[in-house]
Write a protein that holds these residues in place. Sequence first.
Motif: not given
Length: 124
Positions: A51-55, A69-87, A94-98
């Motif tokens: 539903g959220l398209q999240q891993v 989240t798919l196609d989003q350039h931000t991830a959370t790690v232990d609740g804090r937001s981190i910018e991703l180099q690629s979504a 399959s879901t591919y991640v950096p």
Amino acid sequence: MNFIVEDEQAAEEDLYSFSQTQPYINTDEVTMVPVRFLSEEFGADVKWNEGLQQVTITDGLSGKVIVMTLDQHTATVDGRSIELQSAPTLKHGSTYVPIRFIAEQLGATITFDDETHVVTITRE
């Protein structure tokens, strides 16, 4: 752990030999890898929320929780937001991640050999 990496165009041109564990270099020049394969190699638990398209990756060693989240350039790690180099993206079901982001968040070091296109990941 070692991976041989293709560029995205080569992977697309040869769909018959493409495997669901085959990493590739995307148009952002970032090496992408299937999240489940990489995470399970580290002993982490992976959950998919359709539903959220999240891993969500939960590291069994450190307890660290990564949410992407798919196609989003931000991830959370232990609740804090981190910018991703690629979504994160969906490719061949399959879901591919950096790879560098996940490996480093799980406490690993990563090297890339330009000549052989081999990625080596080490986690102690």
